[in-house]
Design a protein around this motif. Structure first.
Motif, PDB file in Angstrom:
ATOM      1  N   VAL A 162      88.685  93.657 -36.217  1.00  0.00           N
ATOM      2  CA  VAL A 162      87.926  92.798 -35.293  1.00  0.00           C
ATOM      3  C   VAL A 162      87.743  93.513 -33.963  1.00  0.00           C
ATOM      4  O   VAL A 162      86.640  93.539 -33.399  1.00  0.00           O
ATOM      5  CB  VAL A 162      88.638  91.448 -35.098  1.00  0.00           C
ATOM      6  CG1 VAL A 162      87.880  90.598 -34.067  1.00  0.00           C
ATOM      7  CG2 VAL A 162      88.745  90.711 -36.420  1.00  0.00           C
ATOM      8  N   ARG A 174      86.716  82.653 -31.368  1.00  0.00           N
ATOM      9  CA  ARG A 174      86.170  82.938 -32.700  1.00  0.00           C
ATOM     10  C   ARG A 174      84.653  82.778 -32.748  1.00  0.00           C
ATOM     11  O   ARG A 174      83.959  83.572 -33.397  1.00  0.00           O
ATOM     12  CB  ARG A 174      86.818  82.024 -33.745  1.00  0.00           C
ATOM     13  CG  ARG A 174      86.380  82.358 -35.160  1.00  0.00           C
ATOM     14  CD  ARG A 174      87.130  81.540 -36.186  1.00  0.00           C
ATOM     15  NE  ARG A 174      86.690  81.892 -37.531  1.00  0.00           N
ATOM     16  CZ  ARG A 174      87.157  81.325 -38.640  1.00  0.00           C
ATOM     17  NH1 ARG A 174      88.110  80.375 -38.547  1.00  0.00           N
ATOM     18  NH2 ARG A 174      86.721  81.712 -39.824  1.00  0.00           N
ATOM     19  N   ILE A 192      83.581  86.968 -40.093  1.00  0.00           N
ATOM     20  CA  ILE A 192      85.013  87.074 -39.812  1.00  0.00           C
ATOM     21  C   ILE A 192      85.758  85.938 -40.514  1.00  0.00           C
ATOM     22  O   ILE A 192      85.354  84.774 -40.492  1.00  0.00           O
ATOM     23  CB  ILE A 192      85.281  87.035 -38.289  1.00  0.00           C
ATOM     24  CG1 ILE A 192      86.775  87.214 -38.019  1.00  0.00           C
ATOM     25  CG2 ILE A 192      84.743  85.782 -37.658  1.00  0.00           C
ATOM     26  CD1 ILE A 192      87.112  87.343 -36.542  1.00  0.00           C
ATOM     27  N   TYR A 199      90.733  86.613 -37.882  1.00  0.00           N
ATOM     28  CA  TYR A 199      90.780  86.129 -36.500  1.00  0.00           C
ATOM     29  C   TYR A 199      92.224  85.888 -36.072  1.00  0.00           C
ATOM     30  O   TYR A 199      92.611  86.226 -34.945  1.00  0.00           O
ATOM     31  CB  TYR A 199      89.974  84.841 -36.353  1.00  0.00           C
ATOM     32  CG  TYR A 199      90.006  84.314 -34.930  1.00  0.00           C
ATOM     33  CD1 TYR A 199      89.362  84.993 -33.904  1.00  0.00           C
ATOM     34  CD2 TYR A 199      90.722  83.152 -34.620  1.00  0.00           C
ATOM     35  CE1 TYR A 199      89.409  84.528 -32.593  1.00  0.00           C
ATOM     36  CE2 TYR A 199      90.786  82.680 -33.324  1.00  0.00           C
ATOM     37  CZ  TYR A 199      90.122  83.379 -32.302  1.00  0.00           C
ATOM     38  OH  TYR A 199      90.179  82.913 -31.012  1.00  0.00           O
ATOM     39  N   LYS A 254      93.988  87.661 -33.003  1.00  0.00           N
ATOM     40  CA  LYS A 254      94.537  86.843 -31.926  1.00  0.00           C
ATOM     41  C   LYS A 254      96.019  87.156 -31.699  1.00  0.00           C
ATOM     42  O   LYS A 254      96.471  87.340 -30.554  1.00  0.00           O
ATOM     43  CB  LYS A 254      94.379  85.365 -32.291  1.00  0.00           C
ATOM     44  CG  LYS A 254      94.733  84.383 -31.191  1.00  0.00           C
ATOM     45  CD  LYS A 254      93.634  84.306 -30.162  1.00  0.00           C
ATOM     46  CE  LYS A 254      93.955  83.242 -29.112  1.00  0.00           C
ATOM     47  NZ  LYS A 254      92.942  83.245 -28.035  1.00  0.00           N
TER      48      LYS A 254
END
Length: 368
Positions: A309, A331, A342, A347, A351
């Protein structure tokens, strides 16, 4: 020469012709060598011609003919008997005194030739010195030419900028007065803005409030100071400090039709920093927040946080995300601008492993 000897023989008669014939026979080999030497002079094999040697050594005390004799005579050696014959027969000058025969100064010839190697060496040294001097001066000339070219370019640029001078000279007085007035008003507002930032950001009024009823400066001055666009400031002009800080930044941007990603993240960052009384941002020294887009890539690499990501975010050339904006990506932002498909797990990993890691660094900086 042979021609001279033949003429001389005819003039003195038969009684000495045999002596002349003997002399001719003795010098036959020398004559052949002389002819070969002349050919060498003509082709440049010897390196110089007879006339060049004569011109080089000729002086008022030693005649040109004397140097010719030495040049030609050296081809056959310098046997004492040969020299005596030459002096006796007059083919080489003989002197009783220098005054009587200026062309017979053989000692001066000897001294001159003895000193010649040193003189030649001195000339060679002088040649090398001159070459070095010329090389140095050529370098100085090149440097000077570069300097001249640079100055010409500066002059051209300066002259180009001067074209607007007449118009500026006409407008400058009014512009100067306006700049002074803005500076005075800015100073007056700055004191009130800094006071609110320091004491209570909730006290800021809305830019849309009536000026006469404002007890505190408008929050729009803070929006302006942190770099929000005039369009975003206009969208938020109805908000005072309390409304801004009590709102969710995402909802605030949605409700006020702020769609640009960068502006949305800047609004969110201001909301966060204002709640910590960290505006101006210069109060907050943080390796994450201080990063521009390029520096953020280096920071991620340095901390080895290159998940899929994060790589998608940093490799997007159309949207350059700074460190402080990176902290506030959610997101929806990632799906819309960086990684459309994604997954929830991707995610969560981003995170937990990356964004929260840098959030921790940021929060530690806030608490210092």
């Amino acid at each position: 020469s042979l021609t001279t000897l033949n003429l001389f023989r005819n003039s003195i008669g038969a009684e000495v012709s045999r002596e002349i014939d003997d002399l001719l026979q003795q010098n036959k080999q020398k004559a052949e060598e002389l002819e070969n030497h002349k050919k060498e002079d003509a082709t440049g094999v010897k390196g110089y011609a007879l006339q060049e040697l004569v011109n080089y050594f000729a002086s008022s005390q030693v005649s040109a003919s004397q140097w010719e004799i030495l040049y030609l005579g050296s081809l056959g050696g310098s046997e004492p008997s040969t020299i005596t014959d030459a002096l006796c027969k007059g083919s080489a000058p003989f002197h009783l005194s220098v005054e009587e025969n200026n062309e017979a100064n053989w000692k001066l010839c000897h001294e001159t030739l003895k000193e010649f190697p040193a003189a030649a060496s001195a000339k060679r040294q002088k040649v090398e010195e001159l070459k070095e001097t010329i090389t140095d001066e050529e370098k100085q000339l090149e440097a000077l030419q570069r300097s001249i070219q640079k100055h010409k370019e500066e002059l051209e640029e300066l002259e180009s900028s001067m074209r607007i001078l007449p118009a500026l000279e006409a407008d400058c007085p009014a512009m100067s007065c306006l700049a002074k007035e803005i500076s005075v008003v800015e100073d007056e507002l700055l004191e009130a803005v800094l006071s609110c930032l320091e004491k209570d950001p909730y006290d800021f009024s809305a830019e849309s409030d009536e000026k006469e009823t404002r007890a505190f400066p408008p929050l729009s001055l803070v929006f302006n100071a942190v770099g929000l666009s005039s369009q975003t400031i206009s969208c938020l002009s109805d908000l005072d400090g309390q409304e801004f800080l009590d709102s969710n930044p995402v909802t605030l941007c949605d409700d006020n039709l702020i769609t640009d990603l960068i502006q949305r993240k800047e609004v969110a960052y201001l909301h966060h920093m204002l709640s910590f009384k960290q505006v101006p941002y210069s109060r907050h020294s943080c390796v994450v927040c201080d990063c521009n887009a390029q520096e953020l890539q280096y920071l991620v690499q340095e901390h080895e946080k290159e998940d899929p990501v994060t790589s998608a975010i940093l490799s997007n050339d159309s949207v350059s995300i700074t460190g402080r904006q990176f902290l506030l990506l959610d997101r929806n932002d990632i799906c819309k601008h960086f990684l459309k498909d994604i997954s929830a797990k991707q995610y969560r990993d981003f995170k937990k492993q990356t964004q929260n890691y840098f959030w921790l660094i940021h929060k530690q900086s806030l608490l210092k």
